[in-house]
Design a protein around this motif. Structure first.
Motif, PDB file in Angstrom:
ATOM      1  N   LEU A  51       5.596  54.874  12.195  1.00 13.74           N
ATOM      2  CA  LEU A  51       7.003  55.277  12.258  1.00 13.74           C
ATOM      3  C   LEU A  51       7.782  54.594  13.381  1.00 13.74           C
ATOM      4  CD1 LEU A  51       6.526  59.094  11.616  1.00 13.74           C
ATOM      5  CD2 LEU A  51       7.298  57.369   9.990  1.00 13.74           C
ATOM      6  N   GLY A  52       7.189  53.592  13.997  1.00 10.23           N
ATOM      7  CA  GLY A  52       7.887  52.863  15.048  1.00 10.23           C
ATOM      8  C   GLY A  52       7.912  53.549  16.388  1.00 10.23           C
TER       9      GLY A  52
ATOM     10  N   GLY B 132      12.306  71.706  11.533  1.00  7.45           N
ATOM     11  CA  GLY B 132      11.572  71.794  12.789  1.00  7.45           C
ATOM     12  C   GLY B 132      10.707  70.598  13.129  1.00  7.45           C
ATOM     13  N   ARG B 133      10.719  69.546  12.283  1.00  8.45           N
ATOM     14  CA  ARG B 133       9.880  68.366  12.551  1.00  8.45           C
ATOM     15  C   ARG B 133      10.273  67.703  13.867  1.00  8.45           C
ATOM     16  NH1 ARG B 133       6.879  65.551   9.008  1.00  8.45           N
ATOM     17  NH2 ARG B 133       7.796  63.553   9.651  1.00  8.45           N
ATOM     18  N   CYS B 134      11.575  67.615  14.131  1.00 12.31           N
ATOM     19  CA  CYS B 134      12.034  66.955  15.358  1.00 12.31           C
ATOM     20  C   CYS B 134      11.515  67.687  16.595  1.00 12.31           C
ATOM     21  CB  CYS B 134      13.553  66.856  15.374  1.00 12.31           C
ATOM     22  SG  CYS B 134      14.405  68.437  15.219  1.00 12.31           S
TER      23      CYS B 134
ATOM     24  N   GLY C   4      15.236  59.695  25.534  1.00 12.61           N
ATOM     25  CA  GLY C   4      15.742  58.576  24.743  1.00 12.61           C
ATOM     26  C   GLY C   4      14.676  57.755  24.057  1.00 12.61           C
ATOM     27  N   CYS C   5      13.571  58.384  23.663  1.00 10.06           N
ATOM     28  CA  CYS C   5      12.465  57.635  23.051  1.00 10.06           C
ATOM     29  C   CYS C   5      12.713  57.282  21.591  1.00 10.06           C
ATOM     30  CB  CYS C   5      11.162  58.417  23.176  1.00 10.06           C
ATOM     31  SG  CYS C   5      11.121  59.924  22.166  1.00 10.06           S
ATOM     32  N   GLY C   6      13.610  58.023  20.921  1.00 10.89           N
ATOM     33  CA  GLY C   6      13.908  57.741  19.521  1.00 10.89           C
ATOM     34  C   GLY C   6      12.949  58.381  18.538  1.00 10.89           C
ATOM     35  N   GLU C   7      12.006  59.196  19.020  1.00 10.09           N
ATOM     36  CA  GLU C   7      11.020  59.826  18.148  1.00 10.09           C
ATOM     37  C   GLU C   7      11.702  60.688  17.075  1.00 10.09           C
ATOM     38  OE1 GLU C   7       6.941  60.743  17.085  1.00 10.09           O
ATOM     39  OE2 GLU C   7       7.874  59.232  18.347  1.00 10.09           O
TER      40      GLU C   7
ATOM     41  N   GLY D 165      11.910  53.546  21.338  1.00  8.31           N
ATOM     42  CA  GLY D 165      12.601  53.974  22.545  1.00  8.31           C
ATOM     43  C   GLY D 165      13.278  52.820  23.256  1.00  8.31           C
ATOM     44  N   GLY D 166      12.652  51.645  23.229  1.00  9.34           N
ATOM     45  CA  GLY D 166      13.247  50.451  23.829  1.00  9.34           C
ATOM     46  C   GLY D 166      14.471  49.995  23.067  1.00  9.34           C
ATOM     47  N   LYS D 167      14.401  50.052  21.752  1.00  4.32           N
ATOM     48  CA  LYS D 167      15.563  49.689  20.929  1.00  4.32           C
ATOM     49  C   LYS D 167      16.722  50.650  21.191  1.00  4.32           C
ATOM     50  CE  LYS D 167      13.147  47.582  16.945  1.00  4.32           C
ATOM     51  NZ  LYS D 167      11.725  47.676  17.294  1.00  4.32           N
TER      52      LYS D 167
END
Length: 356
Positions: free
Chosen positions: A119-120, A199-201, A226-229, A177-179
């Protein structure tokens, strides 16, 4: 001052001919002569999005990979998933597009490795001495590469002005997160009307920054790292983030991520810019953009800043093309190069070596 090797490409050149020119120029740098038995050699490129045809073709990979194998190296293609929701936002869908565009083992002779996982979200921190960062998040596999060969299809870009080697590496091998860090100063937020409260987030948030609110889940901007997960996990496109960051800052952050990605690989990297079917928009656009001008050729160097500077120079010289942006205007692709030179990623000075 690094050499930039350049060779023009004939009009309507076949894919096999372009592939031969690309390898010829890479061999001029002597980087491949440093490959030792068993070294992992990552070939980083963009496979294009649905409907896109301007990307570099599989034939270029095949002849390059065959040469690396001859040297007893272990070549493979490498990519990462996109930050935004779309056809390449996860490894499965991204690989399906790559195969659709011909990047199969049968045609290239190498496997594709998604460096940032399914999932990146797989990343590791790398310490740097930048202006914006002392640590950047790169795709987990990147530190394990012995060599990186960057194959960049030169295009315009809506934020950075130009996409070439620095973008291919700095954005292309950064973790999610870098992007996100490159693109936005604002942490993600939840679009309440799209949130189904699954609730997945919350479950996958590594910082414990997400909680259930009255109408939707909410993100604590103080706790958020800010990881983007959450963007990767949400299946309903209910997580948004701001794109409203200045081009200059995006370009500088992109250069600093490139610095982290290339750290420790000095002398083991080479960068090829293909000025063929150059388009106003990048290959992330799911459409067949017409070329902005006639094909020019391929430029190769061990210095990513130098090869990108030469690319800008020759596009201006040959066609007066400024990637839709005058250097005096805010959207100015020279900014990424100026910052790259400042942080010692490379030099804007280069020696041009034209190859007949």
């Amino acid at each position: 001052m690094k050499k930039v090797y350049f060779k023009s490409v004939p009009k309507n050149a076949a894919a096999d001919e372009i592939a031969r020119i690309n390898l010829e120029l890479i061999l001029k740098t002597d980087v491949l002569s440093r490959v030792k038995i068993g070294n992992f050699v990552a070939i980083k490129m963009h496979f294009g999005d649905n409907g896109n045809i301007g990307h570099i073709k599989p034939e270029t990979v095949k002849i390059l990979a065959d040469e690396i194998k001859r040297l007893n190296g272990r070549p493979f293609l490498v990519e990462t998933s996109t930050l935004y929701v779309g056809a390449r936002a996860n490894a499965v869908d991204h690989l399906n597009i790559a195969y659709k565009h011909g990047f199969t083992y049968e045609r290239t002779g190498v496997p594709i490795v998604m460096a940032d996982g399914l999932l990146g979200h797989s990343h590791v921190p790398v310490s740097i001495n930048g202006s914006h960062y002392k640590e950047v998040y790169v795709a987990t596999d990147v530190p394990h590469y012995d060599f990186i060969i960057s194959l960049s299809h030169v295009t315009g870009h809506v934020i950075s002005g130009m996409g070439a080697s620095l973008k291919n590496i700095g954005m292309g091998l950064a973790a999610r997160g870098g992007k996100l860090a490159q693109h936005s100063n604002v942490n993600p937020s939840v679009v309440a009307k799209k949130c189904v409260k699954c609730g997945r987030c919350q479950t996958f948030c590594p910082a414990g920054a997400i909680s259930r609110g009255e109408d939707a889940y909410v993100i604590d901007k103080i706790k958020c790292i800010g990881c983007g997960e959450c963007i990767a996990i949400c299946k309903n496109e209910a997580i948004k983030f701001s794109w409203k960051q200045s081009s200059k800052i995006v370009q500088e952050k992109m250069a600093e991520h490139a610095l982290g990605i290339l750290k420790g690989k000095e002398g083991h990297c080479v960068f090829a810019n293909h000025m063929i079917h150059v388009t106003n928009d990048c290959d992330c656009m799911a459409k067949d953009d017409p070329a902005a001008f006639d094909d020019i050729g391929i430029a190769v160097s061990e210095d990513p800043v130098a090869v990108d500077r030469m690319t800008l120079d020759i596009c201006l010289e040959k066609h007066g093309f400024k990637f839709e942006n005058d250097p005096t205007e805010p959207l100015n692709p020279y900014m990424q190069l100026e910052h790259g030179e400042k942080i010692k990623l490379g030099s804007m000075k280069y020696e041009l070596a034209k190859v007949d």
